[in-house]
Write a protein that holds these residues in place. Structure first.
Motif, PDB file in Angstrom:
ATOM      1  N   LEU A  15       0.854  -1.182   0.000  1.00 35.53           N
ATOM      2  CA  LEU A  15       0.000   0.000   0.000  1.00 35.53           C
ATOM      3  C   LEU A  15       0.888   1.229   0.000  1.00 35.53           C
ATOM      4  O   LEU A  15       1.891   1.277   0.722  1.00 35.53           O
ATOM      5  N   LYS A  16       0.510   2.218  -0.814  1.00 34.07           N
ATOM      6  CA  LYS A  16       1.280   3.458  -0.844  1.00 34.07           C
ATOM      7  C   LYS A  16       0.329   4.647  -0.884  1.00 34.07           C
ATOM      8  O   LYS A  16      -0.823   4.532  -1.302  1.00 34.07           O
ATOM      9  N   TRP A  17       0.832   5.784  -0.426  1.00 30.37           N
ATOM     10  CA  TRP A  17       0.128   7.047  -0.523  1.00 30.37           C
ATOM     11  C   TRP A  17       1.120   8.166  -0.257  1.00 30.37           C
ATOM     12  O   TRP A  17       2.179   7.948   0.323  1.00 30.37           O
ATOM     13  N   ASP A  18       0.783   9.373  -0.705  1.00 32.10           N
ATOM     14  CA  ASP A  18       1.642  10.529  -0.474  1.00 32.10           C
ATOM     15  C   ASP A  18       1.345  11.130   0.899  1.00 32.10           C
ATOM     16  O   ASP A  18       0.198  11.112   1.353  1.00 32.10           O
ATOM     17  N   PRO A  19       2.382  11.696   1.535  1.00 30.10           N
ATOM     18  CA  PRO A  19       2.152  12.373   2.822  1.00 30.10           C
ATOM     19  C   PRO A  19       1.203  13.557   2.651  1.00 30.10           C
ATOM     20  O   PRO A  19       1.045  14.096   1.547  1.00 30.10           O
ATOM     21  N   SER A  20       0.590  13.969   3.728  1.00 29.66           N
ATOM     22  CA  SER A  20      -0.304  15.131   3.682  1.00 29.66           C
ATOM     23  C   SER A  20       0.523  16.395   3.433  1.00 29.66           C
ATOM     24  O   SER A  20       1.719  16.432   3.739  1.00 29.66           O
ATOM     25  N   PRO A  21      -0.105  17.425   2.888  1.00 29.32           N
ATOM     26  CA  PRO A  21       0.610  18.689   2.680  1.00 29.32           C
ATOM     27  C   PRO A  21       1.111  19.261   4.000  1.00 29.32           C
ATOM     28  O   PRO A  21       0.530  19.028   5.065  1.00 29.32           O
ATOM     29  N   LEU A  22       2.182  20.018   3.919  1.00 29.14           N
ATOM     30  CA  LEU A  22       2.800  20.635   5.093  1.00 29.14           C
ATOM     31  C   LEU A  22       1.776  21.428   5.894  1.00 29.14           C
ATOM     32  O   LEU A  22       0.992  22.189   5.332  1.00 29.14           O
ATOM     33  N   GLY A  23       1.757  21.205   7.186  1.00 29.27           N
ATOM     34  CA  GLY A  23       0.847  21.927   8.067  1.00 29.27           C
ATOM     35  C   GLY A  23      -0.503  21.253   8.267  1.00 29.27           C
ATOM     36  O   GLY A  23      -1.291  21.686   9.107  1.00 29.27           O
ATOM     37  N   GLU A  24      -0.797  20.200   7.504  1.00 29.80           N
ATOM     38  CA  GLU A  24      -2.063  19.469   7.659  1.00 29.80           C
ATOM     39  C   GLU A  24      -1.825  18.184   8.438  1.00 29.80           C
ATOM     40  O   GLU A  24      -0.711  17.664   8.455  1.00 29.80           O
ATOM     41  N   PRO A  25      -2.872  17.650   9.079  1.00 28.09           N
ATOM     42  CA  PRO A  25      -2.718  16.383   9.811  1.00 28.09           C
ATOM     43  C   PRO A  25      -2.264  15.258   8.886  1.00 28.09           C
ATOM     44  O   PRO A  25      -2.603  15.244   7.705  1.00 28.09           O
ATOM     45  N   ASP A  26      -1.491  14.325   9.436  1.00 26.33           N
ATOM     46  CA  ASP A  26      -0.979  13.200   8.652  1.00 26.33           C
ATOM     47  C   ASP A  26      -2.101  12.312   8.148  1.00 26.33           C
ATOM     48  O   ASP A  26      -3.106  12.101   8.830  1.00 26.33           O
ATOM     49  N   HIS A  27      -1.913  11.778   6.923  1.00 27.56           N
ATOM     50  CA  HIS A  27      -2.788  10.735   6.384  1.00 27.56           C
ATOM     51  C   HIS A  27      -2.264   9.406   6.914  1.00 27.56           C
ATOM     52  O   HIS A  27      -1.073   9.129   6.820  1.00 27.56           O
ATOM     53  N   ASP A  28      -3.147   8.578   7.455  1.00 33.41           N
ATOM     54  CA  ASP A  28      -2.755   7.266   7.956  1.00 33.41           C
ATOM     55  C   ASP A  28      -3.710   6.228   7.390  1.00 33.41           C
ATOM     56  O   ASP A  28      -4.882   6.182   7.761  1.00 33.41           O
ATOM     57  N   LEU A  29      -3.206   5.400   6.478  1.00 29.15           N
ATOM     58  CA  LEU A  29      -3.972   4.312   5.885  1.00 29.15           C
ATOM     59  C   LEU A  29      -3.448   3.004   6.461  1.00 29.15           C
ATOM     60  O   LEU A  29      -2.264   2.904   6.784  1.00 29.15           O
ATOM     61  N   ASP A  30      -4.314   2.015   6.564  1.00 29.51           N
ATOM     62  CA  ASP A  30      -3.931   0.744   7.156  1.00 29.51           C
ATOM     63  C   ASP A  30      -4.439  -0.430   6.331  1.00 29.51           C
ATOM     64  O   ASP A  30      -5.608  -0.444   5.932  1.00 29.51           O
ATOM     65  N   ILE A  31      -3.567  -1.426   6.116  1.00 26.72           N
ATOM     66  CA  ILE A  31      -3.977  -2.702   5.530  1.00 26.72           C
ATOM     67  C   ILE A  31      -4.557  -3.537   6.668  1.00 26.72           C
ATOM     68  O   ILE A  31      -3.984  -3.600   7.754  1.00 26.72           O
ATOM     69  N   ILE A  32      -5.676  -4.195   6.388  1.00 27.88           N
ATOM     70  CA  ILE A  32      -6.327  -5.050   7.376  1.00 27.88           C
ATOM     71  C   ILE A  32      -6.646  -6.386   6.713  1.00 27.88           C
ATOM     72  O   ILE A  32      -7.208  -6.420   5.609  1.00 27.88           O
ATOM     73  N   ALA A  33      -6.308  -7.497   7.373  1.00 26.09           N
ATOM     74  CA  ALA A  33      -6.702  -8.824   6.908  1.00 26.09           C
ATOM     75  C   ALA A  33      -7.628  -9.434   7.943  1.00 26.09           C
ATOM     76  O   ALA A  33      -7.319  -9.443   9.135  1.00 26.09           O
ATOM     77  N   ALA A  34      -8.785  -9.914   7.489  1.00 29.03           N
ATOM     78  CA  ALA A  34      -9.757 -10.577   8.357  1.00 29.03           C
ATOM     79  C   ALA A  34      -9.818 -12.042   7.954  1.00 29.03           C
ATOM     80  O   ALA A  34      -9.995 -12.362   6.775  1.00 29.03           O
ATOM     81  N   THR A  35      -9.662 -12.934   8.934  1.00 24.44           N
ATOM     82  CA  THR A  35      -9.635 -14.369   8.672  1.00 24.44           C
ATOM     83  C   THR A  35     -10.904 -15.012   9.224  1.00 24.44           C
ATOM     84  O   THR A  35     -11.291 -14.745  10.358  1.00 24.44           O
ATOM     85  N   TYR A  36     -11.521 -15.869   8.400  1.00 25.94           N
ATOM     86  CA  TYR A  36     -12.796 -16.483   8.732  1.00 25.94           C
ATOM     87  C   TYR A  36     -12.670 -18.002   8.740  1.00 25.94           C
ATOM     88  O   TYR A  36     -11.997 -18.585   7.888  1.00 25.94           O
ATOM     89  N   THR A  37     -13.372 -18.634   9.678  1.00 27.57           N
ATOM     90  CA  THR A  37     -13.325 -20.087   9.797  1.00 27.57           C
ATOM     91  C   THR A  37     -14.305 -20.750   8.831  1.00 27.57           C
ATOM     92  O   THR A  37     -15.195 -20.094   8.275  1.00 27.57           O
ATOM     93  N   VAL A  38     -14.146 -22.043   8.664  1.00 32.55           N
ATOM     94  CA  VAL A  38     -15.007 -22.827   7.782  1.00 32.55           C
ATOM     95  C   VAL A  38     -16.465 -22.710   8.207  1.00 32.55           C
ATOM     96  O   VAL A  38     -17.352 -22.549   7.361  1.00 32.55           O
ATOM     97  N   ASP A  39     -16.743 -22.756   9.507  1.00 30.41           N
ATOM     98  CA  ASP A  39     -18.127 -22.736   9.987  1.00 30.41           C
ATOM     99  C   ASP A  39     -18.724 -21.331  10.104  1.00 30.41           C
ATOM    100  O   ASP A  39     -19.905 -21.187  10.380  1.00 30.41           O
TER     101      ASP A  39
END
Length: 173
Positions: A15-39
């Motif tokens: 995953l990639k993204w550009d930083p926020s412009p100077l003086g603005e709050p940081d952009h924070d993106l996150d990869i999430i993996a959800a694992t599911y059981t057979v049942d």
């Protein structure tokens, strides 16, 4: 010609993204993996991997976690060793969520976003989130175990308007 088709074994999600412009709050993106059981393959996830963590058995690992998008190359990297995942698991859904710390941000608000999923040297899917630009979170891939026990891949770009905690409960439904 052989009809043998081996399943997906080990993939890398970047995953990639550009930083926020100077003086603005940081952009924070996150990869999430959800694992599911057979049942409960479409219920609540058995476990999640996100925010600088790994699965209990070490088969899914968030190798790099950025909170700003600064630096060269991918900002976040997750490795999924599906061939090592226990038979009790039938499905893994991978998504990306934007932290909503200081006001609502969508993929369209963040410059140069992109996700790439590859197995070895083969690109399975790539997206710049343009099709879900008004979303705050999105699923990007689904891996399911077939009758023979092999893992199969399906691109699954679907946008959500949800904070990261709510998204983790919705992403596999």
């Amino acid at each position: 010609m052989s009809t043998f088709s081996k399943g997906i074994e080990k993939v890398e999600v970047t995953l990639k993204w550009d930083p926020s412009p100077l003086g603005e709050p940081d952009h924070d993106l996150d990869i999430i993996a959800a694992t599911y059981t057979v049942d409960a393959s479409h219920g609540d996830p058995s476990y999640l991997v996100h925010f600088d963590s790994r699965s209990p058995d070490g088969t899914i690992t968030l190798n790099r976690d950025s909170r700003t998008g600064q630096g060269f190359g991918p900002d976040e990297i997750m490795t999924l060793e599906l061939d090592r995942l226990a038979d009790t698991y039938a499905r893994v859904v991978v998504g990306v969520a934007i932290q909503q710390g200081e006001g609502r941000r969508t993929f369209g608000d963040i410059e140069n976003t992109g996700v790439l999923i590859r197995e070895g040297y083969t690109d399975l899917t790539e997206s710049d989130f343009a099709d879900v630009s008004d979303a705050t979170a999105a699923t990007v891939a689904e891996f399911t175990r077939d009758e023979a026990g092999e893992w199969r891949f399906r691109a699954a770009l679907r946008g959500f308007d949800a904070d990261p905690n709510t998204f983790t409960g919705l992403m596999g439904r």
